[in-house]
Enzyme design. Structure first.
Site, PDB file in Angstrom:
ATOM      1  N   ASP A 141       0.293 -64.480  -4.346  1.00  0.00           N
ATOM      2  CA  ASP A 141      -0.494 -64.153  -5.619  1.00  0.00           C
ATOM      3  C   ASP A 141       0.297 -64.996  -6.595  1.00  0.00           C
ATOM      4  OD1 ASP A 141      -1.204 -61.138  -7.710  1.00  0.00           O
ATOM      5  OD2 ASP A 141      -2.325 -62.906  -6.997  1.00  0.00           O
ATOM      6  N   LYS A 144      -2.006 -70.988  -7.431  1.00  0.00           N
ATOM      7  CA  LYS A 144      -2.871 -70.978  -6.230  1.00  0.00           C
ATOM      8  C   LYS A 144      -2.901 -72.158  -5.487  1.00  0.00           C
ATOM      9  CE  LYS A 144      -3.860 -67.320  -8.123  1.00  0.00           C
ATOM     10  NZ  LYS A 144      -3.119 -66.289  -7.575  1.00  0.00           N
ATOM     11  N   ASP A 169      -4.542 -63.073  -2.492  1.00  0.00           N
ATOM     12  CA  ASP A 169      -5.339 -62.868  -3.493  1.00  0.00           C
ATOM     13  C   ASP A 169      -6.128 -64.254  -4.012  1.00  0.00           C
ATOM     14  OD1 ASP A 169      -4.886 -61.392  -7.057  1.00  0.00           O
ATOM     15  OD2 ASP A 169      -6.554 -61.034  -5.496  1.00  0.00           O
ATOM     16  N   ASN A 170      -7.303 -63.726  -4.797  1.00  0.00           N
ATOM     17  CA  ASN A 170      -7.771 -64.856  -5.540  1.00  0.00           C
ATOM     18  C   ASN A 170      -8.576 -66.124  -4.841  1.00  0.00           C
ATOM     19  OD1 ASN A 170      -5.163 -64.295  -7.390  1.00  0.00           O
ATOM     20  ND2 ASN A 170      -7.064 -63.539  -8.038  1.00  0.00           N
ATOM     21  N   GLU A 199     -10.196 -58.711 -10.761  1.00  0.00           N
ATOM     22  CA  GLU A 199      -9.885 -57.419 -11.345  1.00  0.00           C
ATOM     23  C   GLU A 199     -10.406 -57.077 -12.659  1.00  0.00           C
ATOM     24  OE1 GLU A 199      -7.811 -59.824 -10.209  1.00  0.00           O
ATOM     25  OE2 GLU A 199      -6.578 -60.670 -11.313  1.00  0.00           O
TER      26      GLU A 199
HETATM   27  C1  LIG Z   1       6.023 -71.323  -6.929  1.00  0.00           C
HETATM   28  C2  LIG Z   1       6.442 -69.979  -7.547  1.00  0.00           C
HETATM   29  N1  LIG Z   1       7.480 -69.451  -7.472  1.00  0.00           N
HETATM   30  C3  LIG Z   1       7.711 -68.192  -8.105  1.00  0.00           C
HETATM   31  N2  LIG Z   1       6.931 -67.608  -8.939  1.00  0.00           N
HETATM   32  C4  LIG Z   1       5.853 -68.250  -9.189  1.00  0.00           C
HETATM   33  C5  LIG Z   1       5.441 -69.297  -8.658  1.00  0.00           C
HETATM   34  N3  LIG Z   1       4.080 -69.947  -9.023  1.00  0.00           N
HETATM   35  C6  LIG Z   1       3.690 -68.877 -10.041  1.00  0.00           C
HETATM   36  N4  LIG Z   1       4.554 -67.612 -10.025  1.00  0.00           N
HETATM   37  C7  LIG Z   1       4.646 -66.657 -10.756  1.00  0.00           C
HETATM   38  O1  LIG Z   1       3.717 -65.875 -10.305  1.00  0.00           O
HETATM   39  C8  LIG Z   1       2.512 -65.584 -11.393  1.00  0.00           C
HETATM   40  C9  LIG Z   1       1.360 -66.461 -11.319  1.00  0.00           C
HETATM   41  C10 LIG Z   1       0.339 -65.938 -10.853  1.00  0.00           C
HETATM   42  C11 LIG Z   1      -0.486 -66.792 -10.921  1.00  0.00           C
HETATM   43  N5  LIG Z   1      -2.099 -66.096 -10.734  1.00  0.00           N
HETATM   44  C12 LIG Z   1      -3.192 -66.446 -11.237  1.00  0.00           C
HETATM   45  O2  LIG Z   1      -3.236 -67.483 -11.978  1.00  0.00           O
HETATM   46  C13 LIG Z   1      -4.356 -65.710 -11.411  1.00  0.00           C
HETATM   47  C14 LIG Z   1      -5.480 -65.838 -11.977  1.00  0.00           C
HETATM   48  C15 LIG Z   1      -6.534 -64.971 -12.348  1.00  0.00           C
HETATM   49  C16 LIG Z   1      -7.461 -65.549 -13.236  1.00  0.00           C
HETATM   50  C17 LIG Z   1      -9.021 -65.332 -12.916  1.00  0.00           C
HETATM   51  C18 LIG Z   1      -9.890 -65.725 -13.652  1.00  0.00           C
HETATM   52  C19 LIG Z   1      -9.487 -66.145 -14.915  1.00  0.00           C
HETATM   53  F1  LIG Z   1     -10.860 -66.495 -15.953  1.00  0.00           F
HETATM   54  C20 LIG Z   1      -8.293 -66.417 -15.379  1.00  0.00           C
HETATM   55  C21 LIG Z   1      -7.368 -65.633 -14.399  1.00  0.00           C
HETATM   56  C22 LIG Z   1      -6.550 -63.933 -11.614  1.00  0.00           C
HETATM   57  C23 LIG Z   1      -5.611 -63.713 -10.813  1.00  0.00           C
HETATM   58  O3  LIG Z   1      -5.627 -62.346  -9.825  1.00  0.00           O
HETATM   59  C24 LIG Z   1      -4.289 -64.548 -10.587  1.00  0.00           C
HETATM   60  O4  LIG Z   1      -3.301 -64.129  -9.667  1.00  0.00           O
HETATM   61  C25 LIG Z   1       3.424 -65.782 -12.636  1.00  0.00           C
HETATM   62  C26 LIG Z   1       4.236 -66.891 -12.268  1.00  0.00           C
HETATM   63  O5  LIG Z   1       5.304 -66.885 -13.002  1.00  0.00           O
HETATM   64 MG   LIG Z   2      -4.079 -62.547  -8.477  1.00  0.00          MG
END
Ligand SMILES: Cc1ncnc2c1ncn2[C@@H]1O[C@H](/C=C/CNC(=O)c2cc(-c3ccc(F)cc3)cc(O)c2O)C[C@H]1O
Ligand SMILES: [Mg+2]
Length: 214
Positions: A141, A144, A169-170, A199
């Site tokens: 999650d 992406k 997810d997603n 969500e």
């Molecule tokens: C490589 C890596 N390592 C460790 N932590 C990592 C990482 N890449 C991201 N992360 C961490 O995970 C989290 C990131 C999650 C990314 N999730 C998303 O971008 C995401 C975006 C949406 C979304 C849908 C429609 C829309 F209009 C807008 C947004 C819905 C979701 O359920 C999501 O998970 C926070 C980040 O710091």
């Molecule tokens: Mg998600």
């Protein structure tokens, strides 16, 4: 300076949830995201699907990629058997700080190991650092475009075994096209799509369950 959305979400939990009660933490976050501010938690509709797979797998070892505020961490950890562990990776220190407090408020800190850093750096060290042989369940999650490289990395590091389950997810919104093509076409996976909604919205989204065949 003002607060951030994760900080406001944490305040809502501290104000409205019951300490040591994971379900109240989950319900409070869902209410906050419906009524006050949308946030990218897996949410209650997809969360129910995730719950059913966690119960079916009943994992001894679980990996979560992308902790964010700890909503799905709490959802998963509340269903884990005593003595089993969830390792969750988060590279944003501000998110990790909030997540630790959400997880602790739910009383689940004994079951959760939150590791701060990028998944690509941490995954190759998991075996030696945390004494894990393989993961029974992985919840993807995070960003992406990291789903596919991290899945290949888990394979290369020998962290998956016959029957390991990946829940992503997603896969529709925002979408993970390269990951989806891979797990659906590779002979190494048996993949199934669980149709749902993004969500807290009526937009289509869903979870992809992929069983590693070894
Ligand atoms: C490589 C890596 N390592 C460790 N932590 C990592 C990482 N890449 C991201 N992360 C961490 O995970 C989290 C990131 C999650 C990314 N999730 C998303 O971008 C995401 C975006 C949406 C979304 C849908 C429609 C829309 F209009 C807008 C947004 C819905 C979701 O359920 C999501 O998970 C926070 C980040 O710091
Ligand atoms: Mg998600």
């Amino acid at each position: 300076t003002g607060s951030t959305r994760p900080q406001r979400l944490l305040k809502a939990v501290q104000k409205n949830a019951t300490k040591g009660d994971p379900q109240s933490v989950i319900s409070t976050i869902d209410h906050f995201c419906r009524r006050c501010e949308w946030a990218m938690n897996v949410g209650d509709e997809k969360g129910t699907i995730l719950d059913s797979v966690v119960c079916e797998v009943s994992p001894g070892s679980t990996l979560e990629l992308g902790t964010y505020c700890g909503y799905s961490t709490v959802r998963i950890a509340r269903l884990l058997a005593p003595g089993t562990k969830l390792i969750t990776l988060e590279f944003n220190p501000d998110f990790a700080k909030v997540a630790r407090q959400v997880i602790e408020f739910a009383g689940l800190q004994e079951k959760v190991l939150l590791v701060e850093g990028p998944s690509g750096d941490i995954i190759p060290k998991i075996k030696e650092q945390f004494g894990i042989t393989t993961f029974d369940l992985v919840f993807l999650d995070h960003w992406k475009d990291r789903y596919l490289p991290d899945t290949k990395l888990l394979e290369e590091c020998g962290l998956l075994r016959k029957g390991s389950v990946l829940m992503a997810d997603n896969v529709i919104c925002p979408g993970t096209p390269d990951y989806l093509a891979y797990v659906r076409s590779s002979p190494k996976y048996d993949s199934k799509y669980f149709k749902s909604h993004l969500e807290y919205t009526k937009v289509e989204d869903g979870l992809e369950k992929s069983v590693y065949l070894g």
